[in-house]
Scaffold this motif. Structure first.
Motif, PDB file in Angstrom:
ATOM      1  N   THR A 123      16.449  78.132   6.472  1.00  0.00           N
ATOM      2  CA  THR A 123      16.794  77.903   7.885  1.00  0.00           C
ATOM      3  C   THR A 123      15.550  77.297   8.527  1.00  0.00           C
ATOM      4  O   THR A 123      14.422  77.521   8.064  1.00  0.00           O
ATOM      5  CB  THR A 123      17.201  79.175   8.686  1.00  0.00           C
ATOM      6  OG1 THR A 123      16.056  80.004   8.872  1.00  0.00           O
ATOM      7  CG2 THR A 123      18.319  79.950   8.030  1.00  0.00           C
ATOM      8  N   CYS A 125      13.879  77.833  11.329  1.00  0.00           N
ATOM      9  CA  CYS A 125      12.826  78.660  11.925  1.00  0.00           C
ATOM     10  C   CYS A 125      12.218  79.648  10.948  1.00  0.00           C
ATOM     11  O   CYS A 125      11.116  80.144  11.172  1.00  0.00           O
ATOM     12  CB  CYS A 125      13.329  79.381  13.176  1.00  0.00           C
ATOM     13  SG  CYS A 125      14.520  80.681  12.852  1.00  0.00           S
ATOM     14  N   THR A 145      22.561  81.758   9.478  1.00  0.00           N
ATOM     15  CA  THR A 145      21.812  80.850  10.359  1.00  0.00           C
ATOM     16  C   THR A 145      21.710  81.454  11.759  1.00  0.00           C
ATOM     17  O   THR A 145      20.638  81.464  12.373  1.00  0.00           O
ATOM     18  CB  THR A 145      22.513  79.472  10.414  1.00  0.00           C
ATOM     19  OG1 THR A 145      22.517  78.927   9.093  1.00  0.00           O
ATOM     20  CG2 THR A 145      21.817  78.523  11.370  1.00  0.00           C
ATOM     21  N   ARG A 149      18.263  82.728  13.857  1.00  0.00           N
ATOM     22  CA  ARG A 149      17.815  82.153  15.134  1.00  0.00           C
ATOM     23  C   ARG A 149      17.285  83.211  16.105  1.00  0.00           C
ATOM     24  O   ARG A 149      16.320  82.971  16.811  1.00  0.00           O
ATOM     25  CB  ARG A 149      18.989  81.431  15.803  1.00  0.00           C
ATOM     26  CG  ARG A 149      19.519  80.249  14.981  1.00  0.00           C
ATOM     27  CD  ARG A 149      19.168  78.927  15.605  1.00  0.00           C
ATOM     28  NE  ARG A 149      19.658  77.834  14.786  1.00  0.00           N
ATOM     29  CZ  ARG A 149      20.865  77.284  14.902  1.00  0.00           C
ATOM     30  NH1 ARG A 149      21.695  77.728  15.825  1.00  0.00           N
ATOM     31  NH2 ARG A 149      21.209  76.282  14.125  1.00  0.00           N
ATOM     32  N   TRP A 244      13.844  84.496  23.670  1.00  0.00           N
ATOM     33  CA  TRP A 244      14.980  83.710  23.173  1.00  0.00           C
ATOM     34  C   TRP A 244      15.205  82.453  24.013  1.00  0.00           C
ATOM     35  O   TRP A 244      15.622  81.425  23.476  1.00  0.00           O
ATOM     36  CB  TRP A 244      16.244  84.582  23.137  1.00  0.00           C
ATOM     37  CG  TRP A 244      16.243  85.575  22.001  1.00  0.00           C
ATOM     38  CD1 TRP A 244      15.547  85.482  20.827  1.00  0.00           C
ATOM     39  CD2 TRP A 244      16.979  86.801  21.927  1.00  0.00           C
ATOM     40  NE1 TRP A 244      15.807  86.569  20.032  1.00  0.00           N
ATOM     41  CE2 TRP A 244      16.679  87.396  20.675  1.00  0.00           C
ATOM     42  CE3 TRP A 244      17.862  87.459  22.786  1.00  0.00           C
ATOM     43  CZ2 TRP A 244      17.235  88.618  20.271  1.00  0.00           C
ATOM     44  CZ3 TRP A 244      18.419  88.660  22.388  1.00  0.00           C
ATOM     45  CH2 TRP A 244      18.106  89.225  21.142  1.00  0.00           C
ATOM     46  N   THR A 247      13.253  79.791  22.592  1.00  0.00           N
ATOM     47  CA  THR A 247      13.498  79.550  21.164  1.00  0.00           C
ATOM     48  C   THR A 247      14.527  78.434  21.007  1.00  0.00           C
ATOM     49  O   THR A 247      15.586  78.479  21.641  1.00  0.00           O
ATOM     50  CB  THR A 247      14.027  80.846  20.494  1.00  0.00           C
ATOM     51  OG1 THR A 247      13.039  81.870  20.647  1.00  0.00           O
ATOM     52  CG2 THR A 247      14.303  80.633  19.026  1.00  0.00           C
ATOM     53  N   ARG A 249      17.620  76.257  19.867  1.00  0.00           N
ATOM     54  CA  ARG A 249      18.981  76.508  19.364  1.00  0.00           C
ATOM     55  C   ARG A 249      19.478  77.928  19.629  1.00  0.00           C
ATOM     56  O   ARG A 249      20.299  78.454  18.876  1.00  0.00           O
ATOM     57  CB  ARG A 249      19.090  76.166  17.869  1.00  0.00           C
ATOM     58  CG  ARG A 249      18.778  74.700  17.594  1.00  0.00           C
ATOM     59  CD  ARG A 249      18.882  74.327  16.139  1.00  0.00           C
ATOM     60  NE  ARG A 249      18.418  72.953  15.946  1.00  0.00           N
ATOM     61  CZ  ARG A 249      17.936  72.465  14.824  1.00  0.00           C
ATOM     62  NH1 ARG A 249      17.852  73.239  13.755  1.00  0.00           N
ATOM     63  NH2 ARG A 249      17.539  71.217  14.742  1.00  0.00           N
ATOM     64  N   VAL A 250      18.917  78.551  20.686  1.00  0.00           N
ATOM     65  CA  VAL A 250      19.474  79.807  21.185  1.00  0.00           C
ATOM     66  C   VAL A 250      19.902  79.528  22.622  1.00  0.00           C
ATOM     67  O   VAL A 250      19.107  79.039  23.424  1.00  0.00           O
ATOM     68  CB  VAL A 250      18.444  80.956  21.161  1.00  0.00           C
ATOM     69  CG1 VAL A 250      19.050  82.230  21.747  1.00  0.00           C
ATOM     70  CG2 VAL A 250      17.943  81.205  19.742  1.00  0.00           C
ATOM     71  N   GLU A 282      24.163  75.651  18.945  1.00  0.00           N
ATOM     72  CA  GLU A 282      23.296  76.775  19.297  1.00  0.00           C
ATOM     73  C   GLU A 282      23.995  78.101  19.015  1.00  0.00           C
ATOM     74  O   GLU A 282      25.219  78.188  19.087  1.00  0.00           O
ATOM     75  CB  GLU A 282      22.941  76.723  20.800  1.00  0.00           C
ATOM     76  CG  GLU A 282      22.130  75.512  21.216  1.00  0.00           C
ATOM     77  CD  GLU A 282      22.970  74.241  21.446  1.00  0.00           C
ATOM     78  OE1 GLU A 282      24.212  74.282  21.250  1.00  0.00           O
ATOM     79  OE2 GLU A 282      22.382  73.211  21.820  1.00  0.00           O
ATOM     80  N   ASP A 308      27.001  75.363  13.572  1.00  0.00           N
ATOM     81  CA  ASP A 308      25.605  75.773  13.794  1.00  0.00           C
ATOM     82  C   ASP A 308      24.686  75.366  12.644  1.00  0.00           C
ATOM     83  O   ASP A 308      23.482  75.183  12.827  1.00  0.00           O
ATOM     84  CB  ASP A 308      25.479  77.282  14.120  1.00  0.00           C
ATOM     85  CG  ASP A 308      25.696  78.196  12.921  1.00  0.00           C
ATOM     86  OD1 ASP A 308      26.460  77.811  12.017  1.00  0.00           O
ATOM     87  OD2 ASP A 308      25.103  79.291  12.897  1.00  0.00           O
ATOM     88  N   GLU A 312      20.515  72.235  11.039  1.00  0.00           N
ATOM     89  CA  GLU A 312      19.630  72.789   9.997  1.00  0.00           C
ATOM     90  C   GLU A 312      19.621  71.881   8.766  1.00  0.00           C
ATOM     91  O   GLU A 312      18.595  71.719   8.112  1.00  0.00           O
ATOM     92  CB  GLU A 312      20.094  74.185   9.559  1.00  0.00           C
ATOM     93  CG  GLU A 312      20.379  75.173  10.660  1.00  0.00           C
ATOM     94  CD  GLU A 312      19.146  75.731  11.348  1.00  0.00           C
ATOM     95  OE1 GLU A 312      19.064  75.608  12.571  1.00  0.00           O
ATOM     96  OE2 GLU A 312      18.285  76.299  10.665  1.00  0.00           O
TER      97      GLU A 312
END
Ligand SMILES: NC(=O)c1ccc[n+]([C@@H]2O[C@H](COP(=O)([O-])OP(=O)(O)OC[C@H]3O[C@@H](n4cnc5c(N)ncnc54)[C@H](OP(=O)(O)O)[C@@H]3O)[C@@H](O)[C@H]2O)c1
Length: 344
Positions: A123, A125, A145, A149, A244, A247, A249-250, A282, A308, A312
């Motif tokens: 992933t 992150c 994934t 996140r 978050w 962060t 993709r949140v 996201e 999602d 990635e």
């Protein structure tokens, strides 16, 4: 330009193809189908070269009979590419892996395959750096994934996490007429389920277990998560929300303030954003459903299962081809390109 082959042009494959097409450092070398069907029209409209999933001359000829220009078999496509993103249905991995190895091409599998197939998972992150220059890897499932996140940044802050989660899973994708249930709630009786522990293939330091149930919906998965932070963590509910918010993709929104109380409204909001197919890349977190009580954190998140993992895959291509060593730089490049592709 990185030349990307996409083997399998279904739910995931067509989205990966669009996301590759959106980037300025990669190009779609071609996509595959098993035979002529309506999905070939999409490839033709987009101008993606169309190939057959195998090298059988009769299967290749069948495309012309269906009115489609098929440029050849899988071997021809692999010879014209630097990396292949395998988007075949799950469990075809072993057979396809031998073809990729024979062709000497870098390869990325999806979450329908087991970690053991490649011995490496991905992933953005959690472990971009560990995948740099690798011959092959697996982008983990949509559920894993989504867990990555929110849990990986929390782990980086606290240095220890013990997690229990329940995955409330959609029964089938919207275009899938072969799965269910349609009028039942189906617990996964293999406990704990494989979903949570799969996170440990990219972040082994997070201790996690899960239960799973399938419910009669097609649009999203919901995770109900309980995470134990170490004592002396120094976090508050607000500082976790702030973490978050910063962060990638949140997406945090409020059930009460934004009036997004179910996955139906999440998906309606996603359709408003304007990405194709109503996708939401996201992970969606209900900010008013987040609560830290002592050392125990409770929250819900929702996953658009069909999309999602798409960004990635793009970051993963850059990792394997060693063209971007910093995951955050890759993520912002990927996401900006996708945004401008859809005019957002
Ligand atoms: N759908 C999701 O929600 C989701 C989310 C995350 C990860 N994944 C994973 O992504 C992978 C693909 O899933 P999907 O939902 O995109 O499947 P899908 O919609 O069924 O599409 C599969 C595609 O692969 C093609 N295909 C069939 N046999 C093949 C073979 N032997 N080699 C290469 N291609 C082949 C099919 O061709 P035809 O169109 O000609 O039949 C189809 O285009 C799986 O590992 C899955 O677990 C899926």
């Amino acid at each position: 330009m990185i030349r990307v082959a996409i083997n399998g042009f279904g739910t995931i494959g067509k989205r990966v193809a669009d996301a590759v097409d959106a980037q300025d450092d990669m190009v779609v070398a071609g996509v595959t189908k098993t035979g002529p069907s309506f999905g070939c029209d999409l490839a033709a409209r987009k101008g993606f070269p169309l190939y057959c999933t195998n090298d059988d001359p009769d299967r290749i000829a069948a495309f012309a009979e269906g009115g489609y220009n098929c440029k050849g078999g899988l071997s021809d496509l692999l010879a014209a590419a630097d990396v292949v993103v395998d988007c075949a249905p799950g469990k075809r991995g072993a057979e396809n892996l031998s073809k990729y190895k024979a062709a000497g091409i870098k390869h990325i599998f999806q979450g329908g395959e087991k970690h053991d197939l490649t011995g490496l998972s991905y992933t953005s992150c959690a472990n971009h750096e560990a995948n740099i220059g690798a011959e092959g890897t697996r982008v983990v499932s949509c559920n894993t994934t989504g867990l990555s996140r929110t849990l990986v940044p929390l782990f980086e802050k606290c240095k220890s996490l013990k997690v229990e989660c329940t995955m409330i899973r959609r029964a089938a994708d919207p275009g899938d007429s072969s799965k269910g249930p349609i009028n039942a709630i189906k617990p996964v009786l293999k406990v704990p389920s494989h979903h949570g522990p799969d996170l440990m293939t990219v972040k082994p330091e997070i201790e996690i277990n899960s239960l799973a149930v399938a419910v009669p919906t097609t649009i999203m998965h919901v995770h109900a998560i309980i995470a134990d932070l170490p004592s002396g963590h120094g976090m508050t509910t607000d500082s976790i929300l702030e973490l978050w918010r910063s962060t990638p993709r949140v997406l945090l929104m409020s059930g009460s303030g934004d009036r997004i109380t179910t996955t139906a409204e999440v998906m309606e909001m996603a359709r408003d954003i304007g990405r194709k197919w109503g996708d939401l890349h996201e992970v969606f977190v209900w900010e008013d459903g987040v609560s830290l009580i002592g050392d125990r954190l409770y929250y819900f998140q929702a996953i658009h299962q069909e999309s999602d993992v798409i960004p990635e895959n793009i970051d993963c291509i850059r990792a394997l081809l060693s063209t971007e060593s910093d995951w955050k730089t890759s993520v912002s490049k990927t996401d900006e390109a996708i945004s401008s592709y859809y005019g957002m």
